[in-house]
Write a protein that holds these residues in place. Structure first.
Motif, PDB file in Angstrom:
ATOM      1  N   PHE A 125       0.841  -1.192   0.000  1.00  0.00           N
ATOM      2  CA  PHE A 125       0.000   0.000   0.000  1.00  0.00           C
ATOM      3  C   PHE A 125       0.881   1.248   0.000  1.00  0.00           C
ATOM      4  CE2 PHE A 125      -2.784  -3.231   1.735  1.00  0.00           C
ATOM      5  CZ  PHE A 125      -4.013  -2.949   1.145  1.00  0.00           C
ATOM      6  N   LEU A 126       0.720   2.067  -1.037  1.00  0.00           N
ATOM      7  CA  LEU A 126       1.430   3.338  -1.123  1.00  0.00           C
ATOM      8  C   LEU A 126       0.494   4.434  -0.620  1.00  0.00           C
ATOM      9  CD1 LEU A 126       3.932   4.944  -2.039  1.00  0.00           C
ATOM     10  CD2 LEU A 126       2.925   5.059  -4.324  1.00  0.00           C
ATOM     11  N   ILE A 127       0.954   5.177   0.404  1.00  0.00           N
ATOM     12  CA  ILE A 127       0.125   6.183   1.070  1.00  0.00           C
ATOM     13  C   ILE A 127       0.731   7.564   0.823  1.00  0.00           C
ATOM     14  CG2 ILE A 127      -0.820   6.913   3.288  1.00  0.00           C
ATOM     15  CD1 ILE A 127      -0.253   3.935   4.216  1.00  0.00           C
ATOM     16  N   GLY A 187      -5.746  -2.998   4.698  1.00  0.00           N
ATOM     17  CA  GLY A 187      -4.702  -4.013   4.732  1.00  0.00           C
ATOM     18  C   GLY A 187      -4.886  -4.998   5.875  1.00  0.00           C
ATOM     19  N   GLU A 188      -5.200  -4.479   7.057  1.00  0.00           N
ATOM     20  CA  GLU A 188      -5.382  -5.342   8.224  1.00  0.00           C
ATOM     21  C   GLU A 188      -6.583  -6.261   8.064  1.00  0.00           C
ATOM     22  OE1 GLU A 188      -5.532  -2.552  11.427  1.00  0.00           O
ATOM     23  OE2 GLU A 188      -3.422  -1.962  11.162  1.00  0.00           O
ATOM     24  N   VAL A 189      -7.669  -5.736   7.486  1.00  0.00           N
ATOM     25  CA  VAL A 189      -8.860  -6.567   7.259  1.00  0.00           C
ATOM     26  C   VAL A 189      -8.565  -7.669   6.244  1.00  0.00           C
ATOM     27  CG1 VAL A 189     -11.196  -6.595   6.309  1.00  0.00           C
ATOM     28  CG2 VAL A 189     -10.536  -4.808   7.923  1.00  0.00           C
ATOM     29  N   LEU A 190      -7.859  -7.330   5.170  1.00  0.00           N
ATOM     30  CA  LEU A 190      -7.520  -8.332   4.154  1.00  0.00           C
ATOM     31  C   LEU A 190      -6.673  -9.452   4.740  1.00  0.00           C
ATOM     32  CD1 LEU A 190      -6.744  -6.087   1.037  1.00  0.00           C
ATOM     33  CD2 LEU A 190      -8.810  -7.410   1.482  1.00  0.00           C
ATOM     34  N   LEU A 191      -5.772  -9.099   5.650  1.00  0.00           N
ATOM     35  CA  LEU A 191      -4.956 -10.115   6.320  1.00  0.00           C
ATOM     36  C   LEU A 191      -5.803 -11.010   7.211  1.00  0.00           C
ATOM     37  CD1 LEU A 191      -1.575  -8.583   7.591  1.00  0.00           C
ATOM     38  CD2 LEU A 191      -1.885 -10.473   5.997  1.00  0.00           C
ATOM     39  N   LYS A 192      -6.618 -10.397   8.053  1.00  0.00           N
ATOM     40  CA  LYS A 192      -7.442 -11.153   8.995  1.00  0.00           C
ATOM     41  C   LYS A 192      -8.459 -12.039   8.280  1.00  0.00           C
ATOM     42  CE  LYS A 192      -7.056  -7.769  12.742  1.00  0.00           C
ATOM     43  NZ  LYS A 192      -7.761  -6.709  13.517  1.00  0.00           N
ATOM     44  N   ALA A 194      -5.454 -11.745   1.741  1.00  0.00           N
ATOM     45  CA  ALA A 194      -4.059 -11.442   1.370  1.00  0.00           C
ATOM     46  C   ALA A 194      -3.146 -12.174   2.343  1.00  0.00           C
ATOM     47  CB  ALA A 194      -3.803  -9.939   1.438  1.00  0.00           C
ATOM     48  N   ASN A 195      -2.062 -12.707   1.813  1.00  0.00           N
ATOM     49  CA  ASN A 195      -1.117 -13.440   2.665  1.00  0.00           C
ATOM     50  C   ASN A 195      -0.157 -12.507   3.398  1.00  0.00           C
ATOM     51  OD1 ASN A 195      -2.172 -15.961   1.944  1.00  0.00           O
ATOM     52  ND2 ASN A 195      -0.916 -16.039   0.088  1.00  0.00           N
ATOM     53  N   SER A 196       0.157 -11.372   2.794  1.00  0.00           N
ATOM     54  CA  SER A 196       1.006 -10.384   3.462  1.00  0.00           C
ATOM     55  C   SER A 196       0.703  -9.002   2.899  1.00  0.00           C
ATOM     56  CB  SER A 196       2.488 -10.716   3.276  1.00  0.00           C
ATOM     57  OG  SER A 196       2.868 -10.563   1.922  1.00  0.00           O
ATOM     58  N   VAL A 197       0.870  -7.992   3.749  1.00  0.00           N
ATOM     59  CA  VAL A 197       0.672  -6.604   3.314  1.00  0.00           C
ATOM     60  C   VAL A 197       1.811  -5.755   3.843  1.00  0.00           C
ATOM     61  CG1 VAL A 197      -1.851  -6.794   3.211  1.00  0.00           C
ATOM     62  CG2 VAL A 197      -0.756  -6.010   5.321  1.00  0.00           C
ATOM     63  N   SER A 198       2.122  -4.681   3.149  1.00  0.00           N
ATOM     64  CA  SER A 198       3.134  -3.737   3.607  1.00  0.00           C
ATOM     65  C   SER A 198       2.648  -2.327   3.297  1.00  0.00           C
ATOM     66  CB  SER A 198       4.483  -4.009   2.923  1.00  0.00           C
ATOM     67  OG  SER A 198       4.344  -4.003   1.514  1.00  0.00           O
ATOM     68  N   PHE A 199       3.201  -1.354   4.031  1.00  0.00           N
ATOM     69  CA  PHE A 199       2.742   0.030   3.900  1.00  0.00           C
ATOM     70  C   PHE A 199       3.934   0.970   3.733  1.00  0.00           C
ATOM     71  CE2 PHE A 199      -0.089  -2.365   6.678  1.00  0.00           C
ATOM     72  CZ  PHE A 199      -1.310  -2.192   6.057  1.00  0.00           C
ATOM     73  N   GLU A 200       3.738   1.973   2.897  1.00  0.00           N
ATOM     74  CA  GLU A 200       4.797   2.969   2.659  1.00  0.00           C
ATOM     75  C   GLU A 200       4.181   4.355   2.612  1.00  0.00           C
ATOM     76  OE1 GLU A 200       8.329   3.958  -0.619  1.00  0.00           O
ATOM     77  OE2 GLU A 200       6.871   2.366  -1.009  1.00  0.00           O
ATOM     78  N   ASN A 201       4.544   5.201   3.572  1.00  0.00           N
ATOM     79  CA  ASN A 201       4.077   6.587   3.580  1.00  0.00           C
ATOM     80  C   ASN A 201       5.051   7.447   2.779  1.00  0.00           C
ATOM     81  OD1 ASN A 201       3.030   5.379   6.340  1.00  0.00           O
ATOM     82  ND2 ASN A 201       1.737   7.143   5.873  1.00  0.00           N
ATOM     83  N   MET A 202       4.522   8.182   1.811  1.00  0.00           N
ATOM     84  CA  MET A 202       5.355   9.046   0.971  1.00  0.00           C
ATOM     85  C   MET A 202       4.643  10.384   0.789  1.00  0.00           C
ATOM     86  SD  MET A 202       6.873   8.282  -2.853  1.00  0.00           S
ATOM     87  CE  MET A 202       7.776   6.833  -2.316  1.00  0.00           C
ATOM     88  N   SER A 203       4.798  11.263   1.764  1.00  0.00           N
ATOM     89  CA  SER A 203       4.111  12.546   1.693  1.00  0.00           C
ATOM     90  C   SER A 203       4.926  13.555   0.878  1.00  0.00           C
ATOM     91  CB  SER A 203       3.868  13.086   3.111  1.00  0.00           C
ATOM     92  OG  SER A 203       5.086  13.231   3.798  1.00  0.00           O
ATOM     93  N   GLY A 204       4.229  14.555   0.393  1.00  0.00           N
ATOM     94  CA  GLY A 204       4.897  15.603  -0.384  1.00  0.00           C
ATOM     95  C   GLY A 204       4.068  16.074  -1.557  1.00  0.00           C
ATOM     96  N   ASN A 215       2.343  -5.161  -7.521  1.00  0.00           N
ATOM     97  CA  ASN A 215       1.564  -5.526  -6.337  1.00  0.00           C
ATOM     98  C   ASN A 215       1.191  -4.303  -5.492  1.00  0.00           C
ATOM     99  OD1 ASN A 215       1.554  -8.375  -6.702  1.00  0.00           O
ATOM    100  ND2 ASN A 215       3.690  -8.433  -6.065  1.00  0.00           N
ATOM    101  N   THR A 216       1.302  -3.121  -6.093  1.00  0.00           N
ATOM    102  CA  THR A 216       1.066  -1.885  -5.339  1.00  0.00           C
ATOM    103  C   THR A 216      -0.306  -1.290  -5.621  1.00  0.00           C
ATOM    104  OG1 THR A 216       3.425  -1.339  -5.293  1.00  0.00           O
ATOM    105  CG2 THR A 216       1.888   0.474  -4.945  1.00  0.00           C
TER     106      THR A 216
END
Length: 324
Positions: A34-36, A52-57, A61-71, A90-91
């Motif tokens: 997930f790109l934020i 992401g958390e709901v998809l995991l529970k 989804a087998n795994s999720v990751s998060f990336e904050n990129m403000s600007g 996969n993003t």
């Protein structure tokens, strides 16, 4: 002989069970990144992480990751997604009404048309909120202070000037009969920082999404003056609408997911399908209720049509408010 027969039956039963499990997980995705486009604590952040958390529970989804990129009001993440498209299969990037607003303002050169549309997922209404111990106890108190000296009423939000939180607060004052250009708006990088500014007294009023402050309201940390929905929201009917206070306006902010340009139809469909499946899970219903969100599932073509229509209405509103 009997032992062999029993073993054969067990083998068949195991194969049958395996097929059922595999069939139930046909839409499971191995990994989602997930790109934020904003900082931690804002509406984009909370929505992406909740999904992401709901998809995991729910084992969608087998795994999720998060990336904050403000600007650049979300422009940095948008550009990054396009420029690195070959490694973004996969993003999913979360976004909302600001992608339409910023594009109209030429704040960045891209628009939603430069991305692959996955689906919209929720509507989050906007609110004006104050500290629980604020001297501003009501909409009338806010108006009294504004009328005395508009520059003394500091309104903040987790987006840049001319963006969503600013536009909605200006729209509220315009609907109440005042010059929207007189609204003193202070911008912060994401809702978390804007909320901290409210608590510290740096600003008087917070303009934000309902979902960003609802839990804090329930904990007694803030008072929500009013919400931009047309009708009271189920479960929190004690929060008045601006319309019920005599301010003839409403505003709903969608949030949804986008992918890099050129993503295969197969992958797009897989993303859209797991989001649709997510709606039926107990975990999602709990998250939606907790945040005061409303479901708004619109995949691909429906999503594009919705965005094109919103672009026209937002453009008209921004011209009326003096933002274009």
């Amino acid at each position: 002989m009997k032992l062999i027969t029993i073993l054969k039956k067990l083998a068949v039963a195991c194969m049958f069970a395996t097929n059922i499990i595999n069939a139930s997980n046909t839409n499971t995705i191995d990994n989602i990144h997930f790109l934020i486009p904003g900082g931690i604590g804002g509406g984009w952040d909370s929505t992406a992480r909740s999904v992401g958390e709901v998809l995991l529970k729910a084992k969608l989804a087998n795994s999720v990751s998060f990336e904050n990129m403000s600007g650049y009001g979300g422009g940095k993440a948008l550009s990054y997604l396009i420029e690195t498209l070959k490694k973004q299969n996969n993003t999913m990037m979360i976004n909302s009404t600001p992608i339409v607003i910023k594009s109209l303002q030429n704040y960045f050169p891209q628009s939603f048309r430069d991305l692959t549309l996955i689906a919209s997922i929720i509507t989050d209404y906007q609110v004006l909120a104050v500290r629980e111990d604020s001297s501003l106890k009501s909409w009338n108190d806010i108006l009294i202070k504004f009328k005395k000296n508009p520059r003394k009423l500091k309104i903040g939000g987790g987006s840049s000037r001319g963006s969503l939180d600013h536009i909605v607060s200006a729209q509220i004052f315009k609907a109440a009969g005042y010059d929207p250009k007189l609204v003193k708006y202070i911008s912060y990088d994401a809702g978390g920082k804007a909320f901290n500014a409210l608590i510290s007294g740096e600003i008087d009023v917070l303009s934000t999404g309902l979902g960003e402050v609802l839990e804090k309201y329930r904990l007694g940390k803030v008072k929500i003056i009013a919400v931009t929905s047309l009708e009271p929201i189920k479960g929190i009917e004690d929060i008045p609408t601006f319309k019920s206070l005599g301010v003839d306006m409403s505003f709903a902010n969608w949030r949804g997911f986008f992918a890099a340009p050129g993503m295969s139809e197969k992958q797009v469909d897989k993303f859209a399908n797991i989001l649709k499946e997510m709606y039926d899970t107990t975990q999602w219903k709990e998250v939606r209720k907790k945040n005061g969100w409303s479901d708004l599932y619109q995949p691909k073509k429906e999503f594009r049509q919705f965005l094109e229509e919103q672009e026209k209405s937002i453009s008209s509103l921004m011209k009326e408010l003096g933002f274009l």
